[in-house]
Design a protein around this motif. Structure first.
Motif, mmCIF file in Angstrom:
data_model
loop_
_atom_site.group_PDB
_atom_site.id
_atom_site.type_symbol
_atom_site.label_atom_id
_atom_site.label_comp_id
_atom_site.label_asym_id
_atom_site.label_seq_id
_atom_site.Cartn_x
_atom_site.Cartn_y
_atom_site.Cartn_z
ATOM 1 N N THR A 32 0.817 -1.201 0.000
ATOM 2 C CA THR A 32 0.000 0.000 0.000
ATOM 3 C C THR A 32 0.859 1.262 0.000
ATOM 4 O OG1 THR A 32 -1.765 1.201 1.146
ATOM 5 C CG2 THR A 32 -0.203 0.016 2.524
ATOM 6 N N SER A 33 0.310 2.307 -0.585
ATOM 7 C CA SER A 33 0.940 3.627 -0.500
ATOM 8 C C SER A 33 0.088 4.557 0.363
ATOM 9 C CB SER A 33 1.144 4.216 -1.902
ATOM 10 O OG SER A 33 -0.106 4.327 -2.557
ATOM 11 N N GLU A 34 -0.899 3.992 1.053
ATOM 12 C CA GLU A 34 -1.775 4.760 1.939
ATOM 13 C C GLU A 34 -0.968 5.358 3.086
ATOM 14 O OE1 GLU A 34 -5.812 4.053 4.651
ATOM 15 O OE2 GLU A 34 -5.039 2.434 3.418
ATOM 16 N N ASP A 35 -1.394 6.497 3.576
ATOM 17 C CA ASP A 35 -0.769 7.114 4.740
ATOM 18 C C ASP A 35 -0.843 6.141 5.914
ATOM 19 O OD1 ASP A 35 0.123 9.337 6.528
ATOM 20 O OD2 ASP A 35 -1.915 9.051 7.316
ATOM 21 N N PRO A 36 0.290 5.827 6.573
ATOM 22 C CA PRO A 36 0.276 4.849 7.664
ATOM 23 C C PRO A 36 -0.727 5.175 8.772
ATOM 24 C CG PRO A 36 2.529 5.313 7.028
ATOM 25 C CD PRO A 36 1.654 6.282 6.283
ATOM 26 N N ALA A 37 -0.820 6.439 9.165
ATOM 27 C CA ALA A 37 -1.752 6.813 10.236
ATOM 28 C C ALA A 37 -3.194 6.549 9.817
ATOM 29 C CB ALA A 37 -1.554 8.274 10.627
ATOM 30 N N SER A 57 11.932 5.448 10.996
ATOM 31 C CA SER A 57 11.479 6.678 11.636
ATOM 32 C C SER A 57 10.372 7.396 10.875
ATOM 33 C CB SER A 57 12.666 7.615 11.837
ATOM 34 O OG SER A 57 13.261 7.927 10.588
ATOM 35 N N LEU A 58 10.317 7.275 9.563
ATOM 36 C CA LEU A 58 9.249 7.952 8.824
ATOM 37 C C LEU A 58 7.897 7.321 9.124
ATOM 38 C CD1 LEU A 58 11.020 8.545 5.401
ATOM 39 C CD2 LEU A 58 10.618 10.193 7.251
ATOM 40 N N LEU A 60 7.220 5.588 11.892
ATOM 41 C CA LEU A 60 6.976 5.856 13.300
ATOM 42 C C LEU A 60 6.500 7.290 13.535
ATOM 43 C CD1 LEU A 60 7.078 4.831 16.183
ATOM 44 C CD2 LEU A 60 9.487 5.473 16.245
ATOM 45 N N GLU A 61 7.111 8.257 12.880
ATOM 46 C CA GLU A 61 6.728 9.656 13.095
ATOM 47 C C GLU A 61 5.277 9.894 12.711
ATOM 48 O OE1 GLU A 61 7.894 14.240 12.038
ATOM 49 O OE2 GLU A 61 9.156 12.647 11.283
ATOM 50 N N SER A 62 4.849 9.310 11.607
ATOM 51 C CA SER A 62 3.465 9.457 11.179
ATOM 52 C C SER A 62 2.506 8.964 12.264
ATOM 53 C CB SER A 62 3.252 8.670 9.882
ATOM 54 O OG SER A 62 1.897 8.558 9.570
ATOM 55 N N LEU A 63 2.841 7.842 12.898
ATOM 56 C CA LEU A 63 1.978 7.262 13.925
ATOM 57 C C LEU A 63 2.066 8.033 15.242
ATOM 58 C CD1 LEU A 63 2.671 3.497 13.187
ATOM 59 C CD2 LEU A 63 0.815 4.941 12.309
ATOM 60 N N SER A 84 22.462 5.361 7.978
ATOM 61 C CA SER A 84 21.173 4.680 7.998
ATOM 62 C C SER A 84 20.084 5.658 8.401
ATOM 63 C CB SER A 84 21.224 3.493 8.963
ATOM 64 O OG SER A 84 21.489 3.953 10.272
ATOM 65 N N ILE A 85 18.881 5.148 8.464
ATOM 66 C CA ILE A 85 17.735 5.955 8.861
ATOM 67 C C ILE A 85 17.651 5.928 10.388
ATOM 68 C CG2 ILE A 85 15.232 6.181 8.719
ATOM 69 C CD1 ILE A 85 15.406 4.657 6.028
ATOM 70 N N PRO A 86 17.533 7.088 11.043
ATOM 71 C CA PRO A 86 17.452 7.097 12.502
ATOM 72 C C PRO A 86 16.133 6.490 12.988
ATOM 73 C CG PRO A 86 17.038 9.287 11.634
ATOM 74 C CD PRO A 86 17.449 8.425 10.466
ATOM 75 N N LEU A 87 16.134 5.995 14.226
ATOM 76 C CA LEU A 87 14.926 5.422 14.802
ATOM 77 C C LEU A 87 13.839 6.483 14.953
ATOM 78 C CD1 LEU A 87 13.403 3.072 16.045
ATOM 79 C CD2 LEU A 87 14.528 3.576 18.224
ATOM 80 N N PHE A 88 14.224 7.688 15.369
ATOM 81 C CA PHE A 88 13.266 8.786 15.527
ATOM 82 C C PHE A 88 13.703 9.956 14.659
ATOM 83 C CE2 PHE A 88 13.159 6.495 19.572
ATOM 84 C CZ PHE A 88 11.809 6.228 19.676
ATOM 85 N N GLN A 89 12.747 10.600 14.019
ATOM 86 C CA GLN A 89 13.016 11.838 13.302
ATOM 87 C C GLN A 89 13.231 12.930 14.352
ATOM 88 O OE1 GLN A 89 13.033 12.435 9.741
ATOM 89 N NE2 GLN A 89 13.279 10.229 9.840
ATOM 90 N N LYS A 90 13.662 14.077 13.919
ATOM 91 C CA LYS A 90 13.837 15.193 14.840
ATOM 92 C C LYS A 90 12.454 15.593 15.358
ATOM 93 C CE LYS A 90 17.232 18.202 14.280
ATOM 94 N NZ LYS A 90 18.007 19.272 13.661
#
Length: 113
Positions: A32-37, A57-58, A60-63, A84-90
């Motif tokens: 899916t390309s649906e918004d995760p939230a 993180s992308l 996770l941030e949405s949620l 790599s991609i961080p676990l959390f975005q800023k």
């Protein structure tokens, strides 16, 4: 799925793969390309139990932005990945965790908050 030697570990559960290039689903896996939230909100309205998002993180941030995360299980592996991609975005907000449990599976530590 190709890394599981032909045996997908979640074959009895509906799984969603977030991608910008959706492809036809395979078995219990939907792309899916649906918004995760939006997807998680819709799933929470249906019968069932735990929704287990696995990703970076992308996702996770949405949620987190929509207050859709109840707990974290963070696995720590003894390897460095370089860039790599961080676990959390800023984050623009503070997150306080309470450590509930720590388990060890081989060389992997799992932290349950």
């Amino acid at each position: 799925m190709n890394h599981e030697n032909g045996s997908f570990p979640y074959a009895n559960q509906q799984s969603y793969v977030f991608t910008s290039h959706p492809e036809p689903g395979r078995g219990q896996v939907k792309f899916t390309s649906e918004d995760p939230a939006s997807l998680v909100k819709r799933l929470k309205q249906q019968p069932g139990k735990t929704i287990w998002p696995v990703g970076g993180s992308l996702l996770l941030e949405s949620l987190l932005r929509e207050d859709l995360v109840d707990e974290f299980i963070i696995s720590v592996a003894p390897v460095t990945l370089g860039e790599s991609i961080p676990l959390f975005q800023k984050a623009l907000w503070r997150l306080d965790f309470t450590l509930e449990n720590v388990t060890k599976d081989g060389q992997i530590a799992q932290l349950h908050y």
